[in-house]
Design a protein around this motif. Structure first.
Motif, PDB file in Angstrom:
ATOM      1  N   MET A  49      60.513  31.388  72.288  1.00  0.00           N
ATOM      2  CA  MET A  49      60.979  32.720  72.687  1.00  0.00           C
ATOM      3  C   MET A  49      61.975  33.276  71.693  1.00  0.00           C
ATOM      4  O   MET A  49      62.833  34.085  72.011  1.00  0.00           O
ATOM      5  CB  MET A  49      61.666  32.657  74.059  1.00  0.00           C
ATOM      6  CG  MET A  49      60.716  32.455  75.204  1.00  0.00           C
ATOM      7  SD  MET A  49      61.486  32.832  76.756  1.00  0.00           S
ATOM      8  CE  MET A  49      60.284  32.152  77.899  1.00  0.00           C
ATOM      9  N   ASP A  50      61.953  32.827  70.423  1.00  0.00           N
ATOM     10  CA  ASP A  50      62.926  33.332  69.465  1.00  0.00           C
ATOM     11  C   ASP A  50      62.577  34.754  69.060  1.00  0.00           C
ATOM     12  O   ASP A  50      63.428  35.619  68.990  1.00  0.00           O
ATOM     13  CB  ASP A  50      62.972  32.437  68.234  1.00  0.00           C
ATOM     14  CG  ASP A  50      61.587  32.184  67.684  1.00  0.00           C
ATOM     15  OD1 ASP A  50      61.250  31.061  67.401  1.00  0.00           O
ATOM     16  OD2 ASP A  50      60.823  33.167  67.559  1.00  0.00           O
ATOM     17  N   GLY A  51      61.329  34.981  68.795  1.00  0.00           N
ATOM     18  CA  GLY A  51      60.837  36.334  68.679  1.00  0.00           C
ATOM     19  C   GLY A  51      61.006  37.015  67.340  1.00  0.00           C
ATOM     20  O   GLY A  51      61.989  37.693  67.092  1.00  0.00           O
ATOM     21  N   HIS A  52      60.075  36.821  66.433  1.00  0.00           N
ATOM     22  CA  HIS A  52      59.873  37.763  65.341  1.00  0.00           C
ATOM     23  C   HIS A  52      61.040  37.876  64.381  1.00  0.00           C
ATOM     24  O   HIS A  52      61.317  38.942  63.858  1.00  0.00           O
ATOM     25  CB  HIS A  52      59.559  39.155  65.882  1.00  0.00           C
ATOM     26  CG  HIS A  52      58.754  39.113  67.123  1.00  0.00           C
ATOM     27  ND1 HIS A  52      57.415  38.852  67.130  1.00  0.00           N
ATOM     28  CD2 HIS A  52      59.115  39.264  68.402  1.00  0.00           C
ATOM     29  CE1 HIS A  52      56.983  38.858  68.376  1.00  0.00           C
ATOM     30  NE2 HIS A  52      57.989  39.107  69.159  1.00  0.00           N
ATOM     31  N   GLU A 100      70.740  32.703  71.526  1.00  0.00           N
ATOM     32  CA  GLU A 100      69.624  33.300  72.254  1.00  0.00           C
ATOM     33  C   GLU A 100      69.779  33.171  73.765  1.00  0.00           C
ATOM     34  O   GLU A 100      68.967  33.704  74.521  1.00  0.00           O
ATOM     35  CB  GLU A 100      68.317  32.634  71.824  1.00  0.00           C
ATOM     36  CG  GLU A 100      67.979  32.902  70.367  1.00  0.00           C
ATOM     37  CD  GLU A 100      66.659  32.249  69.982  1.00  0.00           C
ATOM     38  OE1 GLU A 100      65.927  31.828  70.889  1.00  0.00           O
ATOM     39  OE2 GLU A 100      66.383  32.160  68.770  1.00  0.00           O
ATOM     40  N   LEU A 101      70.806  32.457  74.196  1.00  0.00           N
ATOM     41  CA  LEU A 101      70.936  32.201  75.623  1.00  0.00           C
ATOM     42  C   LEU A 101      71.094  33.472  76.462  1.00  0.00           C
ATOM     43  O   LEU A 101      70.457  33.572  77.517  1.00  0.00           O
ATOM     44  CB  LEU A 101      72.096  31.238  75.876  1.00  0.00           C
ATOM     45  CG  LEU A 101      71.817  29.798  75.444  1.00  0.00           C
ATOM     46  CD1 LEU A 101      72.988  28.900  75.807  1.00  0.00           C
ATOM     47  CD2 LEU A 101      70.536  29.290  76.082  1.00  0.00           C
ATOM     48  N   PRO A 102      71.913  34.424  76.030  1.00  0.00           N
ATOM     49  CA  PRO A 102      72.038  35.636  76.864  1.00  0.00           C
ATOM     50  C   PRO A 102      70.709  36.342  77.059  1.00  0.00           C
ATOM     51  O   PRO A 102      70.363  36.740  78.168  1.00  0.00           O
ATOM     52  CB  PRO A 102      73.014  36.508  76.055  1.00  0.00           C
ATOM     53  CG  PRO A 102      73.793  35.557  75.225  1.00  0.00           C
ATOM     54  CD  PRO A 102      72.856  34.448  74.894  1.00  0.00           C
ATOM     55  N   LEU A 103      69.943  36.452  75.980  1.00  0.00           N
ATOM     56  CA  LEU A 103      68.624  37.071  76.087  1.00  0.00           C
ATOM     57  C   LEU A 103      67.735  36.287  77.032  1.00  0.00           C
ATOM     58  O   LEU A 103      67.099  36.844  77.940  1.00  0.00           O
ATOM     59  CB  LEU A 103      67.986  37.140  74.689  1.00  0.00           C
ATOM     60  CG  LEU A 103      66.593  37.760  74.622  1.00  0.00           C
ATOM     61  CD1 LEU A 103      66.648  39.208  75.062  1.00  0.00           C
ATOM     62  CD2 LEU A 103      66.013  37.644  73.224  1.00  0.00           C
ATOM     63  N   LEU A 104      67.711  34.966  76.835  1.00  0.00           N
ATOM     64  CA  LEU A 104      66.879  34.115  77.694  1.00  0.00           C
ATOM     65  C   LEU A 104      67.286  34.250  79.150  1.00  0.00           C
ATOM     66  O   LEU A 104      66.441  34.335  80.045  1.00  0.00           O
ATOM     67  CB  LEU A 104      67.018  32.657  77.255  1.00  0.00           C
ATOM     68  CG  LEU A 104      66.260  31.657  78.122  1.00  0.00           C
ATOM     69  CD1 LEU A 104      64.764  31.827  77.961  1.00  0.00           C
ATOM     70  CD2 LEU A 104      66.693  30.229  77.810  1.00  0.00           C
ATOM     71  N   ARG A 105      68.580  34.287  79.368  1.00  0.00           N
ATOM     72  CA  ARG A 105      69.071  34.378  80.743  1.00  0.00           C
ATOM     73  C   ARG A 105      68.608  35.668  81.405  1.00  0.00           C
ATOM     74  O   ARG A 105      68.112  35.658  82.541  1.00  0.00           O
ATOM     75  CB  ARG A 105      70.606  34.308  80.737  1.00  0.00           C
ATOM     76  CG  ARG A 105      71.244  34.354  82.099  1.00  0.00           C
ATOM     77  CD  ARG A 105      72.746  34.169  81.997  1.00  0.00           C
ATOM     78  NE  ARG A 105      73.119  32.800  81.710  1.00  0.00           N
ATOM     79  CZ  ARG A 105      73.289  31.869  82.652  1.00  0.00           C
ATOM     80  NH1 ARG A 105      73.120  32.199  83.934  1.00  0.00           N
ATOM     81  NH2 ARG A 105      73.627  30.654  82.334  1.00  0.00           N
TER      82      ARG A 105
END
Lengths: 205, 205
Positions: free
Chosen positions: B1-4, B110-115
């Motif tokens: 899910m890192d994304g591009h 990336e945790l905030p996005l993942l959350r």
DNA sequence: CGCTAGCCTGGCACTCAGTGCCACCGGCCG
DNA sequence: CGGCCGGTGGCACTGAGTGCCAGGCTAGCG
């Protein structure tokens, strides 16, 4: 999932009455979905086939997908009742699995209907997606029971985990039952639950 | 899910370029959904917010719901790669759980996005329903791996069961992580997997 | 340079799920 | 009889998703 057998059949013109209202619509929907696929059938067609208007169809069911679920609320209620009277002496997991097995012990006469229902739900993408919302009701019931038995919060890891895992096992058993008509649903459920509750012994070594 | 992150950032006007195309739309969608709720935001609004037309939005994503999933296909591919190189000596279940943990070991940035992503997916009914379709891809990968390791069919009871159970445990771990920001996701995953793989020892007695 | 082929985009119109509103019709009660 | 009420149907509207076509922009080629 027995569905509305309570009413006296045929108050209409004696012969050729069938179940009225909701149950007739369910039957019509299931038949259409089974033969032509869920997405290929419009709610208009289901309504027409059941002899009601589209507007009335959406009064019976909030969603096209809900038309395949029969009396699922009653199903969940039965499960909850079974859990409520479960023997507190046996392990919680055992109680949950036993309740799952018992609530899914259908009489032979209902098996064809159940099979078609589950085939659609687990096969049609739109219905599979929708199923998550319905099964979440089951999860809540199970998690609540586990929480009361273990003295925790229903939102804790353990209650949720038991609910999610047992539901996963049950769903898998349903899939296996659909794929292999031979053995009864109960056997598949037992197999799946036993395997999971024992920590997947078949995988060791 | 890192994304591009692969593309060279900012070929446009040096400053204020941001990610182009799909990634910008994802960001816009996630922001809108997070603040106002998934159902309350129309695809028109997402498109406008991202500076594209509605038509183009549906070229990037087959569904409004797909806009929150980032590079999920890559996520699944990584999981598959991890399983492919797993040590055949260790038990299959161990391999699967380890792969799950590793593929979900995100860098802090990336945790905030993942959350936010997971909060939406597990909280919004429409997204929860849709998630079943996405997670089914994961299940297929896991079941395939278990099948090759055990020498059975991917559609057999055991591979399916392992896939469904581990996915259930992972989802539960995500829920726990969301509810309790304290401990890292990895810990919740380990807790859930260990509990399940050991046959729920916390429930005995 | 001009021309064309191909891709990305936007606009338009359409289907279909779901919903709010209102009008109608049945029975039922006072 | 008249008014109330639950179930129904029609109508119109929103919003997701899709097919089709019309640009525009870029790349290759004569």
């Amino acid at each position: 999932m027995d569905g509305h057998n309570a009413r006296v059949a045929g108050t209409r013109t004696a012969a050729e009455a069938g179940p009225d209202g909701r149950a007739r619509v369910e039957r019509a929907a299931l038949d259409l979905f089974a033969t032509r696929g869920f997405e290929q059938v419009t709610s208009d067609e289901v309504a027409d086939s059941a002899g009601i208007s589209r507007r009335t169809f959406f009064r019976y069911f909030p969603t096209k997908a809900d038309a395949v679920w029969g009396d699922f609320a009653g199903h969940v209620a039965r499960l909850e009742r079974l859990l409520a009277v479960a023997d507190p002496a046996q392990p919680v997991l055992t109680s949950v699995c036993a309740a799952y097995v018992e609530v899914n012990d259908y009489p032979d006469a209902e098996l064809p209907l159940l099979r078609e229902r589950m085939r659609l739900i687990l096969t049609e993408p739109a219905l599979l997606a929708h199923s998550q919302l319905r099964f979440a009701e089951v999860d809540r019931v199970v998690a609540r029971h586990v929480a009361t038995r273990t003295g925790g919060e229903p939102t804790g890891l353990l209650p949720r985990l038991v609910a999610a895992s047992t539901r996963a096992a049950a769903t898998t058993a349903f899939e296996a039952w659909l794929a292999q008509a031979g053995s009864p649903l109960t056997r598949h459920l037992h197999l799946a639950f036993d395997e999971m509750a024992a920590g997947f012994p078949s995988l060791r070594g």
